[in-house]
Design an enzyme around this catalytic site. Structure first.
Site, PDB file in Angstrom:
ATOM      1  N   LYS A 183      -9.145 -11.211 -17.205  1.00 22.25           N
ATOM      2  CA  LYS A 183      -9.633 -11.313 -18.397  1.00 22.25           C
ATOM      3  C   LYS A 183      -8.576 -12.523 -19.138  1.00 22.25           C
ATOM      4  O   LYS A 183      -9.352 -13.417 -19.896  1.00 22.25           O
ATOM      5  CB  LYS A 183      -8.591 -10.191 -19.037  1.00 22.25           C
ATOM      6  CG  LYS A 183      -9.092  -9.872 -20.660  1.00 22.25           C
ATOM      7  CD  LYS A 183     -10.237  -9.120 -20.826  1.00 22.25           C
ATOM      8  CE  LYS A 183     -10.498  -8.899 -22.236  1.00 22.25           C
ATOM      9  NZ  LYS A 183     -11.623  -7.924 -22.321  1.00 22.25           N
ATOM     10  N   GLU A 207       4.829 -10.788  -6.625  1.00 20.49           N
ATOM     11  CA  GLU A 207       3.645 -10.907  -7.494  1.00 20.49           C
ATOM     12  C   GLU A 207       3.988 -10.310  -8.763  1.00 20.49           C
ATOM     13  O   GLU A 207       3.357 -10.600  -9.757  1.00 20.49           O
ATOM     14  CB  GLU A 207       2.324 -10.165  -7.126  1.00 20.49           C
ATOM     15  CG  GLU A 207       2.426  -8.795  -6.961  1.00 20.49           C
ATOM     16  CD  GLU A 207       3.154  -8.336  -5.521  1.00 20.49           C
ATOM     17  OE1 GLU A 207       3.763  -9.040  -4.804  1.00 20.49           O
ATOM     18  OE2 GLU A 207       2.919  -7.011  -5.259  1.00 20.49           O
ATOM     19  N   CYS A 212       5.181  -6.277   1.697  1.00 23.23           N
ATOM     20  CA  CYS A 212       5.595  -4.853   1.798  1.00 23.23           C
ATOM     21  C   CYS A 212       4.963  -4.185   2.691  1.00 23.23           C
ATOM     22  O   CYS A 212       5.306  -4.502   3.972  1.00 23.23           O
ATOM     23  CB  CYS A 212       5.490  -4.126   0.184  1.00 23.23           C
ATOM     24  SG  CYS A 212       6.332  -2.539   0.101  1.00 23.23           S
ATOM     25  N   TYR A 213       4.000  -3.369   2.720  1.00 21.65           N
ATOM     26  CA  TYR A 213       3.279  -2.551   3.820  1.00 21.65           C
ATOM     27  C   TYR A 213       2.610  -3.601   4.715  1.00 21.65           C
ATOM     28  O   TYR A 213       2.609  -3.587   5.738  1.00 21.65           O
ATOM     29  CB  TYR A 213       2.353  -1.754   2.982  1.00 21.65           C
ATOM     30  CG  TYR A 213       1.487  -0.876   4.103  1.00 21.65           C
ATOM     31  CD1 TYR A 213       1.674   0.260   4.750  1.00 21.65           C
ATOM     32  CD2 TYR A 213       0.061  -1.306   4.263  1.00 21.65           C
ATOM     33  CE1 TYR A 213       1.168   0.758   5.696  1.00 21.65           C
ATOM     34  CE2 TYR A 213      -0.714  -0.820   5.233  1.00 21.65           C
ATOM     35  CZ  TYR A 213      -0.361   0.441   5.817  1.00 21.65           C
ATOM     36  OH  TYR A 213      -1.115   0.867   6.750  1.00 21.65           O
ATOM     37  N   ASP A 220     -15.670 -10.372 -23.676  1.00 20.84           N
ATOM     38  CA  ASP A 220     -16.210 -10.415 -22.569  1.00 20.84           C
ATOM     39  C   ASP A 220     -17.797 -10.964 -22.833  1.00 20.84           C
ATOM     40  O   ASP A 220     -18.463 -11.615 -22.149  1.00 20.84           O
ATOM     41  CB  ASP A 220     -16.299  -9.247 -21.591  1.00 20.84           C
ATOM     42  CG  ASP A 220     -14.729  -8.952 -21.613  1.00 20.84           C
ATOM     43  OD1 ASP A 220     -13.885  -9.480 -21.641  1.00 20.84           O
ATOM     44  OD2 ASP A 220     -14.695  -7.740 -21.225  1.00 20.84           O
ATOM     45  N   GLY A 246       0.852  -1.094  -0.073  1.00 17.54           N
ATOM     46  CA  GLY A 246       0.130   0.104   0.073  1.00 17.54           C
ATOM     47  C   GLY A 246       0.914   1.385  -0.057  1.00 17.54           C
ATOM     48  O   GLY A 246       2.081   1.219   0.241  1.00 17.54           O
ATOM     49  N   HIS A 286       8.264  -7.601  -3.607  1.00 20.42           N
ATOM     50  CA  HIS A 286       7.063  -7.984  -4.233  1.00 20.42           C
ATOM     51  C   HIS A 286       7.079  -9.481  -4.893  1.00 20.42           C
ATOM     52  O   HIS A 286       7.691  -9.370  -6.323  1.00 20.42           O
ATOM     53  CB  HIS A 286       6.682  -7.147  -5.176  1.00 20.42           C
ATOM     54  CG  HIS A 286       6.034  -5.535  -4.428  1.00 20.42           C
ATOM     55  ND1 HIS A 286       4.886  -5.459  -4.046  1.00 20.42           N
ATOM     56  CD2 HIS A 286       6.932  -4.635  -4.026  1.00 20.42           C
ATOM     57  CE1 HIS A 286       4.575  -4.277  -3.437  1.00 20.42           C
ATOM     58  NE2 HIS A 286       5.870  -3.755  -3.375  1.00 20.42           N
TER      59      HIS A 286
END
Ligand code: XMP
Length: 527
Positions: A383, A185, A96-97, A241, A69, A183
Site C-alpha cells: 500500500k 522487521e 526466529c523459526y 488502488d 513461523g 525480529h
C-alpha cells in the site's frame, strides 16, 4: 489467473536485477519482512517455504530470508525448507523459526526455551560480524518465541545473547548463513533496519537500486505490449488502488482506457462528485458513471446479516459492471487494483502455511466468467508503495492519502437494515468525523477514521423534550497493515467537538460513543 495477469506480474517482478526472496513459514510478520527489505530499495518477494533449489536459482536472488513461523522445528508436519538451498552459496538469514531451521539443518540443537520469551529484551552483542556492523553493544530487541537454539556445533559462531537466550544471533563459520532469534522487521527492534541493511548490502552485496520510478516505466511498457490496440476497462472506486491503477493505465494506453464508476448508493458524502472531478482533472479517458443506487438498496432491503449484505452487494456490482462494460466496444482487458497483500492473503502467491482466505478480501473482485483478461499492475506492491507511485504519477495528495474504504461501502457501517434514510444519517455523521480529524491535522497520522450507525436507539433530552434517537460510534484506528490495529488516542477536546457537532447537526442522532477496541480481538469495521 489469466496469462496476461501472470505475464504482467512476472514483468513487473523483473524491475531490478537484485532481489531477495523471503521463504514464508507462516509468520505473522512475513509480509513485514518483505516490506522492510523493499524499504532498503531491494526488490523482495514472498515465496513458498518449500521452494526447491532449482526454483530458487531461477529467481537468481542475491539473498534468502527464512521467516519466523508458529511451529516448533520438531513438531509433526512442521514446515521445512529444502536442505539444498543452503548449498547454493546464496546468503541466508534465518529469523526466529528460520534461524532454528537453519541451525537444525546445519548442526545446531534446538530446544524448548526454559523461559519462553515474548516482548522486549535487552540484547548484547558478543562477537563482531558484518551483520552487526554499527550496532550498539547493547540494545532492545523484540522476541517472540517458544523454542530457541540451545547449542550450536563449532560450525556456528554465536554473535549475541539476551538474559534468557544465550544464542540470540549466529553466523555460520564457512557459509554465508546467519540467524537471528529476535525480529529485526518490527519497530520494537529499533536497530532492526540496520541489521537488515547490513545483511542486504554487506552480506548479499546488494546496491539498493530498486526504485518505484523504474517500476512504473517497466509496468507501462509491459501494459503497452500486452494490450496492443485493444481497450481496457477499469473500475473506479475513488480509492487509492483503483485510482493509481487507472493513472498507470492512462499513462500506458491513454484513450484506449474506459473507466466505470458504479454508484452503489453506499458511497460517502459527495464521493461520486469528488471522483468525477478528480477523474476529469487528471485523465481524459472515457468515463462511465452507473447510477445503481435504487437497485442496490432494493437488493439490501430487510437484510441485516453482514455477509449476506456483502454477497448481495457483490452480486449487484457484477451485474451493473457487466451491463456497462458490454457498452464498451473492443474491450478485452479488465484492470484491477489488486495489491500484494491481497495476493498473499488469498494464498494466490505461494499457498504457504500462513495462507488464509479472508472472505471479504476477494482477490480479483470481478469473476473470470466476465470474459476479460485481467491486468493487475499493482499486484507486486504494498500500500505505501502504491501511494508513492500515485504521487509519482501526479495524482493529488488528498486522493493518494485517502483512508481505505471497504468495497461494500457504508453498508457494513450501517448496522442493521440499510435504508436511504439511515445511510443519509451515517453520511452526515461520517463527514463530520473526517472533517474534524482533518482540521485537527490528524488525518495522515491515523489509518482509518469513520462513523458507524448503530442499530439501537437511546433516550436523550433536547431542550425540554425527551428524545429517542440513533447512536453513532466513532471508529478511528492506527495501523501499519490493517491486519492489526489499535484505537487512536484522539485528544478529548477533538472527541468532544465531534460529538457536539454530530448531535447538533445530524438530525436523528442524540448519542455518540468512541470505540476503544483494538484489532484483534475486534476488527476495524463493525461488520
Ligand atoms: P477488518 O474490518 O477486517 O478490516 O479489520 C481490515 C481492512 O479491510 C477493510 N475491509 C474491507 N475491504 N471489502 C473491502 O474491500 C470488505 O468487505 C472489507 N471489509 C473490511 C477495512 O476497511 C480495513 O481497511
Amino acid at each position: 489467473m489469466s496469462s496476461i495477469a501472470s505475464s504482467v506480474q512476472s514483468t513487473a517482478g523483473s524491475v531490478s536485477d537484485e532481489r531477495v526472496l523471503v521463504l514464508d513459514f507462516g509468520a505473522q510478520y512475513a509480509q513485514l519482512i518483505a516490506r522492510r527489505v523493499r524499504e532498503q530499495s531491494v526488490y523482495c518477494e514472498l515465496v513458498r517455504h518449500d521452494i526447491t533449489p532449482e526454483q530458487v536459482k531461477a529467481h537468481a536472488p542475491s539473498g534468502l530470508i527464512l521467516s519466523g513461523g508458529p511451529s516448533s522445528v520438531y513438531a509433526d508436519g512442521a514446515p521445512k525448507c529444502h536442505p539444498g538451498i543452503f548449498d547454493l552459496g546464496i546468503p541466508v538469514l534465518g529469523i526466529c523459526y528460520g534461524m532454528q531451521l537453519a541451525c537444525d539443518a546445519l548442526g545446531g540443537d534446538v530446544a524448548n526455551a526454559p523461559a519462553r520469551e515474548f516482548g522486549r529484551a535487552r540484547c548484547e552483542v558478543t562477537s563482531e560480524s558484518d551483520l552487526f556492523t554499527g550496532f550498539p553493544h547493547e540494545t532492545d530487541v523484540w522476541m517472540s518465541h517458544g523454542d530457541q537454539v540451545s547449542q550450536v556445533s563449532e560450525e556456528f559462531i554465536p554473535l549475541a545473547r539476551t538474559k534468557t537466550c544465550p544464542i540470540a544471533a549466529v553466523k555460520h563459520a564457512s557459509r554465508p548463513v546467519y540467524g537471528l532469534q529476535f525480529h529485526p522487521e518490527v519497530t520494537h527492534t529499533p536497530q532492526g533496519s540496520m541489521l537488515l541493511r547490513n545483511f542486504l548490502m554487506a552480506v548479499c552485496g546488494c546496491s539498493g537500486s530498486w526504485h518505484l520510478g523504474d517500476f512504473a516505466k517497466e509496468a507501462i511498457d509491459a501494459i503497452r505490449q500486452q494490450v496492443g490496440d485493444a481497450r481496457v476497462i477499469c473500475g473506479l472506486s475513488g480509492g487509492v488502488d483503483s485510482s493509481v491503477t487507472a493513472a498507470l493505465l492512462y499513462r500506458a494506453i491513454g484513450k484506449q482506457l474506459s473507466c466505470i464508476l458504479v454508484n452503489n448508493g453506499l458511497l460517502r458524502k459527495d464521493e461520486q462528485a469528488m471522483v468525477i472531478a478528480e477523474f476529469t482533472d487528471h485523465f481524459k479517458a472515457d468515463l462511465h458513471v452507473v447510477d445503481g443506487e435504487a437497485r442496490f438498496l432494493a437488493s439490501l432491503a430487510g437484510v441485516t446479516e453482514p455477509q449476506e449484505k456483502r454477497r448481495r452487494i457483490g452480486f449487484e456490482f457484477i451485474e451493473c459492471f457487466k451491463a456497462e462494460a458490454a457498452k464498451v466496444e473492443d474491450a478485452r482487458f479488465l484492470a484491477q487494483g489488486t495489491l500484494y497483500p491481497d495476493v498473499i492473503e488469498s494464498g494466490a502467491a505461494h499457498d504457504g502455511p500462513a495462507a488464509t482466505i479472508k472472505l471479504h478480501h476477494n482477490v480479483g473482485g470481478l469473476p473470470e466468467q466476465l470474459g476479460f483478461e485481467l491486468i493487475e499492475p499493482l499486484r507486486d506492491l504494498f500500500k505505501d508503495e502504491v501511494r508513492r507511485l500515485g504521487l509519482e504519477l501526479g495524482l493529488p495528495t488528498d486522493l493518494v492519502w485517502r483512508h481505505p474504504f471497504p468495497g461494500p461501502g457504508l453498508a457494513v457501517r450501517c448496522l442493521g437494515e440499510v435504508t436511504r434514510q439511515r445511510l443519509d444519517i451515517l453520511r452526515e455523521a461520517d463527514a463530520i468525523v473526517v472533517d474534524e480529524i482533518k482540521a485537527a491535522g490528524l488525518y495522515r497520522k491515523t489509518s482509518q477514521a469513520f462513523a458507524v450507525l448503530l442499530p439501537v436507539q437511546s433516550v436523550g433530552v433536547m431542550g425540554d423534550a425527551r428524545t429517542y434517537e440513533d447512536a453513532i460510534a466513532i471508529r478511528c484506528v492506527d495501523s501499519d497493515d490493517f491486519m492489526t490495529a489499535d484505537w487512536s488516542r484522539l485528544p478529548n477536546e477533538l472527541l468532544a467537538h465531534m460529538s457536539t457537532r454530530i448531535i447538533n447537526e445530524v438530525k436523528g442522532v442524540n448519542r455518540v460513543c468512541y470505540d476503544i477496541s483494538s484489532k484483534p480481538p475486534a476488527t476495524i469495521e463493525w461488520e
